[in-house]
Design an enzyme around this catalytic site. Sequence first.
Site, PDB file in Angstrom:
ATOM      1  N   GLY A 102      -5.624  11.902  29.755  1.00  0.00           N
ATOM      2  CA  GLY A 102      -6.136  10.895  30.682  1.00  0.00           C
ATOM      3  C   GLY A 102      -6.292  11.476  32.079  1.00  0.00           C
ATOM      4  N   ARG A 158      -8.953  14.131  24.608  1.00  0.00           N
ATOM      5  CA  ARG A 158      -7.624  14.016  24.008  1.00  0.00           C
ATOM      6  C   ARG A 158      -7.489  14.805  22.700  1.00  0.00           C
ATOM      7  NH1 ARG A 158      -4.129  10.935  26.537  1.00  0.00           N
ATOM      8  NH2 ARG A 158      -4.823   9.196  27.816  1.00  0.00           N
ATOM      9  N   ASP A 205       2.164  16.862  25.862  1.00  0.00           N
ATOM     10  CA  ASP A 205       1.589  17.416  24.633  1.00  0.00           C
ATOM     11  C   ASP A 205       0.693  18.613  24.916  1.00  0.00           C
ATOM     12  OD1 ASP A 205       2.691  15.937  22.634  1.00  0.00           O
ATOM     13  OD2 ASP A 205       1.184  14.336  22.725  1.00  0.00           O
ATOM     14  N   LYS A 245       0.386  17.438  34.669  1.00  0.00           N
ATOM     15  CA  LYS A 245      -0.440  16.283  35.056  1.00  0.00           C
ATOM     16  C   LYS A 245      -0.038  15.043  34.277  1.00  0.00           C
ATOM     17  CE  LYS A 245      -2.898  14.616  32.393  1.00  0.00           C
ATOM     18  NZ  LYS A 245      -3.678  14.000  31.339  1.00  0.00           N
ATOM     19  N   THR A 246      -0.022  13.904  34.840  1.00  0.00           N
ATOM     20  CA  THR A 246      -0.061  12.592  34.205  1.00  0.00           C
ATOM     21  C   THR A 246       0.409  11.540  35.199  1.00  0.00           C
ATOM     22  OG1 THR A 246       0.642  11.087  32.477  1.00  0.00           O
ATOM     23  CG2 THR A 246       2.228  12.791  32.994  1.00  0.00           C
ATOM     24  N   ASP A 280       1.614   8.918  34.424  1.00  0.00           N
ATOM     25  CA  ASP A 280       2.797   8.268  33.852  1.00  0.00           C
ATOM     26  C   ASP A 280       4.102   8.805  34.428  1.00  0.00           C
ATOM     27  OD1 ASP A 280       0.849   7.122  32.367  1.00  0.00           O
ATOM     28  OD2 ASP A 280       1.614   7.706  30.406  1.00  0.00           O
TER      29      ASP A 280
END
Length: 549
Positions: free
Chosen positions: A77, A141, A172, A198-199, A201
């Site tokens: 994402g 993804r 991941d 990165k993320t 979240d």
Amino acid sequence: MTQQTALEKARSAYQPKLPDSLRATSLAEKSPMPASSDAQIRDLFPHTFDLPEVIFIKGAARIEAKPIRAGVILSGGPAPGGHNVIAGLFDAIKSINPESSLFGFANGPDGLISNKGMELDAATIARYRNTGGFDIIGSGRTKLESQEDFLKAMDTVKARNLTALVVIGGDDSNSNACKLAEFAREQGSPLCVVGVPKTIDGDLRGDNIETSFGFDTASKVYSDLIGNIQRDAISARKYWHFIKLMGRSASHIALECALQTHPNITLISEEVAERGLTLKQIVDQIADVVSHRASQGEKFGTVLIPEGLIEFVPEMGALMSELNEVLAEHGEAFNALESLSTKREFVTGHLSSTSATLYRSLPDDIANQLILDRDPHGNVQVARIDTQRLLIDLVESRLKEMKAAGTYKASFSPQPHYFGYEGRCAVPSNFDADYTYTLGYTAALLLRENLTGYICSVRHLTRPAAQWRAGGIPMARMMNMERRHGKIVPVIKKALVELDGPAFKELEKNRDAWAKNTQFAFPGSIQYFGPSEVCDRPTITLELESAAK
Ligand code: FBP
């Protein structure tokens, strides 16, 4: 290319701050990682496990190095700042050696497997500096994880004559980058693979990774929106706002937004799981707060709901993993069915009796969302489940019961919201713009040193950027063994909210007062130009964690 807005023009001129120690002159200081007894991971990563930690320190003279021919992938994402990682990487490889080049693989790992993408030059990069999004090359993804994928990736590397690959991704993608680094060495290839955390979240972190990029901007965007809603709530005085916030598994975003905005209720998935709270208990708690506030004349409020909540409620988690298995096992028969109601009946017939009863009790639209398309791992896509609506339905029913029993008398007007995509591609905050540029720069220096299997690590992030410490740690050191698709495999462990950590403790300390009283905070929108205390402040999570060290 569309015409630039005034902000875009001003932002493109912004020069991200770099740590003082990070220049083409920087020297790599190596020190041993702490001793590890994880023999299983060491055996799986013989070339990349026992590597030293690297920190870049100030050097005096430019270090001569060969040109770096790097490929770069954006994976998963989007997260604010991805373009600046690429800009930092580009500027650094060029300053290391002007003959260096950068190839951007299109649409994530797919581009590497199928050898598609574009050469990135100064003019292209210039258009994307300090902008949000991943649109410079796109993301994807697709998982790069099988032997076949790795062989194809290595074919592309050879065909493009690359010496290095930078993977910008989450847990991941970095796990797979680590496996590719090991695979390349196993094959005798000199390819160096470096990962960038990165993320939005915020769940890719550890001892040496204080935060993943994008978390700062995304949680500030959501907090701005929550603050605006709260201002509306105290003005209109009539709505309860149920706000779901992105964060696939971990509740870091919900927690940070709560610390920034002081809502009446914040659900934290990790706490729900730890305390084994049922859906009914959660609903009762919300209804009690609604009722208490109504008795004080406050028929409004805010509830923050982490996106992953549903999977952490024990009985819902059990139902969802049963559904995953039923759909994996009977996918063909299921897909052949036409209507959603027959599909629901079909899956119900394959569930345990407890899960079947729970599944039947859910509103139809939620039951339908639970059997929608799976993600590439075969899991429910929680972003597509309207947990905010489910909770509204259930709280409404509970308040009706309370009304019937005479314990609740007021009206209840709920409004559902979901904030996710609004924040993932926002213009990066100064923090994220500086952090990502630094990460890209760090990746280039690790490549200059011919290091592989490293993830970029930038520390002391609550200090001014000039004082950040940049370097790298072996990705294999972040791995643990986990069950995935029925197999035990090495992966980077997702960092969930720690219930004994300072950020959660801060919420715990305040939440009763925030529930009963109205103590909303209104952080306002991200400021890009102005006083440093307004523009450069990191997240509260980061501040609390750094103060606790
Ligand atoms: P990454 O972990 O890849 O950064 O993505 C996180 C996220 O933003 C989650 O918060 C959300 O569940 C998911 O992406 C939704 O992704 P999409 O709808 O793009 O598949």
